[in-house]
Each structure stands twice: as C-alpha cells, then as structure tokens.
Design a protein around this motif. Structure first.
Motif, PDB file in Angstrom:
ATOM      1  N   GLY A  72     -19.409  49.829   5.891  1.00 48.09           N
ATOM      2  CA  GLY A  72     -20.006  48.496   5.987  1.00 48.09           C
ATOM      3  C   GLY A  72     -19.940  47.740   4.675  1.00 48.09           C
ATOM      4  O   GLY A  72     -19.709  46.526   4.653  1.00 48.09           O
ATOM      5  N   ALA A  75     -16.312  46.717   4.249  1.00 47.44           N
ATOM      6  CA  ALA A  75     -16.001  45.687   5.245  1.00 47.44           C
ATOM      7  C   ALA A  75     -16.627  44.352   4.851  1.00 47.44           C
ATOM      8  O   ALA A  75     -15.985  43.302   4.968  1.00 47.44           O
ATOM      9  CB  ALA A  75     -16.502  46.126   6.613  1.00 47.44           C
ATOM     10  N   GLY A  76     -17.858  44.377   4.379  1.00 48.80           N
ATOM     11  CA  GLY A  76     -18.508  43.145   3.964  1.00 48.80           C
ATOM     12  C   GLY A  76     -17.844  42.534   2.744  1.00 48.80           C
ATOM     13  O   GLY A  76     -17.717  41.306   2.628  1.00 48.80           O
ATOM     14  N   TRP A  78     -14.618  42.948   1.811  1.00 50.25           N
ATOM     15  CA  TRP A  78     -13.287  42.445   2.134  1.00 50.25           C
ATOM     16  C   TRP A  78     -13.304  41.355   3.206  1.00 50.25           C
ATOM     17  O   TRP A  78     -12.254  40.797   3.532  1.00 50.25           O
ATOM     18  CB  TRP A  78     -12.370  43.585   2.542  1.00 50.25           C
ATOM     19  N   ALA A  79     -14.470  41.018   3.727  1.00 49.17           N
ATOM     20  CA  ALA A  79     -14.559  39.868   4.622  1.00 49.17           C
ATOM     21  C   ALA A  79     -14.511  38.572   3.811  1.00 49.17           C
ATOM     22  O   ALA A  79     -14.223  37.506   4.343  1.00 49.17           O
ATOM     23  CB  ALA A  79     -15.845  39.930   5.440  1.00 49.17           C
ATOM     24  N   GLN A  84     -10.987  40.057  -1.707  1.00 48.46           N
ATOM     25  CA  GLN A  84      -9.634  40.481  -1.359  1.00 48.46           C
ATOM     26  C   GLN A  84      -8.673  40.161  -2.501  1.00 48.46           C
ATOM     27  O   GLN A  84      -7.868  41.009  -2.892  1.00 48.46           O
ATOM     28  CB  GLN A  84      -9.161  39.792  -0.076  1.00 48.46           C
ATOM     29  N   ASP A 142      -9.549  45.434   9.212  1.00 51.51           N
ATOM     30  CA  ASP A 142     -10.385  44.838  10.248  1.00 51.51           C
ATOM     31  C   ASP A 142     -11.804  45.353  10.076  1.00 51.51           C
ATOM     32  O   ASP A 142     -12.081  46.518  10.359  1.00 51.51           O
ATOM     33  CB  ASP A 142      -9.848  45.201  11.631  1.00 51.51           C
ATOM     34  N   PRO A 143     -12.717  44.508   9.609  1.00 51.73           N
ATOM     35  CA  PRO A 143     -14.076  44.977   9.384  1.00 51.73           C
ATOM     36  C   PRO A 143     -14.850  45.215  10.674  1.00 51.73           C
ATOM     37  O   PRO A 143     -15.896  45.846  10.660  1.00 51.73           O
ATOM     38  CB  PRO A 143     -14.712  43.845   8.571  1.00 51.73           C
ATOM     39  N   CYS A 144     -14.344  44.719  11.781  1.00 53.71           N
ATOM     40  CA  CYS A 144     -15.012  44.889  13.072  1.00 53.71           C
ATOM     41  C   CYS A 144     -14.057  45.560  14.060  1.00 53.71           C
ATOM     42  O   CYS A 144     -13.545  44.907  14.976  1.00 53.71           O
ATOM     43  CB  CYS A 144     -15.466  43.537  13.615  1.00 53.71           C
ATOM     44  N   PRO A 153     -20.912  46.307  10.040  1.00 58.05           N
ATOM     45  CA  PRO A 153     -21.650  45.310   9.251  1.00 58.05           C
ATOM     46  C   PRO A 153     -22.368  44.324  10.160  1.00 58.05           C
ATOM     47  O   PRO A 153     -22.028  44.172  11.339  1.00 58.05           O
ATOM     48  CB  PRO A 153     -20.547  44.607   8.447  1.00 58.05           C
ATOM     49  N   CYS A 156     -20.458  41.589  12.366  1.00 60.05           N
ATOM     50  CA  CYS A 156     -19.611  41.932  13.505  1.00 60.05           C
ATOM     51  C   CYS A 156     -20.335  41.602  14.810  1.00 60.05           C
ATOM     52  O   CYS A 156     -21.540  41.850  14.935  1.00 60.05           O
ATOM     53  CB  CYS A 156     -19.248  43.418  13.466  1.00 60.05           C
TER      54      CYS A 156
END
Length: 159
Positions: A72, A75-76, A78-79, A84, A142-144, A153, A156
C-alpha cells in the motif's frame, strides 16, 4: 670530486638495457568523451546524493518508518507522478553512474582489446535490461490490481 649518476627519463631503457613495458592499445579517440564521462560522474553523484537522501527520508524517517513500508505504501507513492519521476531519475542516474564506473574499471584492467570489448558489451546489455525493466515497472505498476480486495490502498475502488 664525484660525479652524479645519470638519471634516465621514465619509460626508456632500464638498467638492464630493456625497454620499460607499455600498454599496446588501439589509438585513443580524440573526442572529449572521457572528459564528459568524468564530468558526468561528478554531477550525477551530487544529484544522486540528493535523490537517495530524499528517498531514504520519505521511506524510513517519515510516517511509520520501515514498519510502514508495504504494498500500500509503494502503491500510494507511485500513484503520484512526482514520485514516479523521482524514482525513475534515481534508477536511471544510478545505473548510468555505476555503468560508467565499471566501464572505467574495465578500460583500466582489461589488457586485450577483445576482452575489453566483450566485457563492455555484457555490461551495457545488463545495464540496458535493468533500466528497461525498471522503467516498465515504475510506469506500468497497477496500485489497484483486479481480484484483490484486502490490503489495498485507500484510493482503490475495491478497498
């Protein structure tokens, strides 16, 4: 009155009368590539220090520290396009910096032209693979992921 011994110029005949060993390498390029590579090492090193300490501060010192790093968290992070680009710059600069350093070592220690050529080809191929795969991971992450409902996270839709 004594006379001082004659001092020979470097890389000329030695006391045994032999010529001092010299590297027999193909002619060097007359471009400024090596000077630019040297300059790149200094500049990229300074930028890498900033990128790495920023990365370590955000990941280890802020929030929950090392215990807060999980799927999470990544993912958070790199969202956000900022992180990035930050991680991409760190990946690219670190790989180019390290590759240039190893290229210099190969040039210094590999005596035969063919060995030097193949060592550098392996180095460049490995570096290219790592940079390409790392770039793909950063931009296609893909964070989701589909089909997973727990541990995602907050942003999502399935969470």
């Amino acid at each position: 009155m004594s006379t001082a011994p004659e001092i020979r110029a470097p890389r000329t005949t030695s006391a045994t009368g032999r010529i001092a060993p010299q590297y027999k390498r193909s002619g060097g390029s007359k471009s400024q590539f090596e000077m630019l590579a040297w300059l790149f090492m200094r500049l990229s090193g300074v930028v890498l220090v900033v990128l790495i300490f920023g990365h370590l501060t955000v990941n280890l010192l802020l929030g929950q520290g090392v215990h807060g790093i999980d799927f999470g968290f990544v993912a958070g992070k790199w969202a956000d396009p900022f992180w990035q680009v930050w991680d991409l710059a760190m990946l690219w600069l670190a790989m180019l910096h390290g590759t240039n350093g190893v290229r210099t070592i190969i040039n210094d220690y590999a005596e035969r032209d063919s060995v030097r050529f193949w060592l550098k080809m392996v180095l460049f191929a490995a570096s290219a693979v790592i940079v390409i795969l790392g770039t793909l991971v950063i931009f296609t992450f893909d964070p989701c992921p589909h089909g997973i409902t727990t541990g995602l996270p907050d942003f999502c839709p399935a969470a």
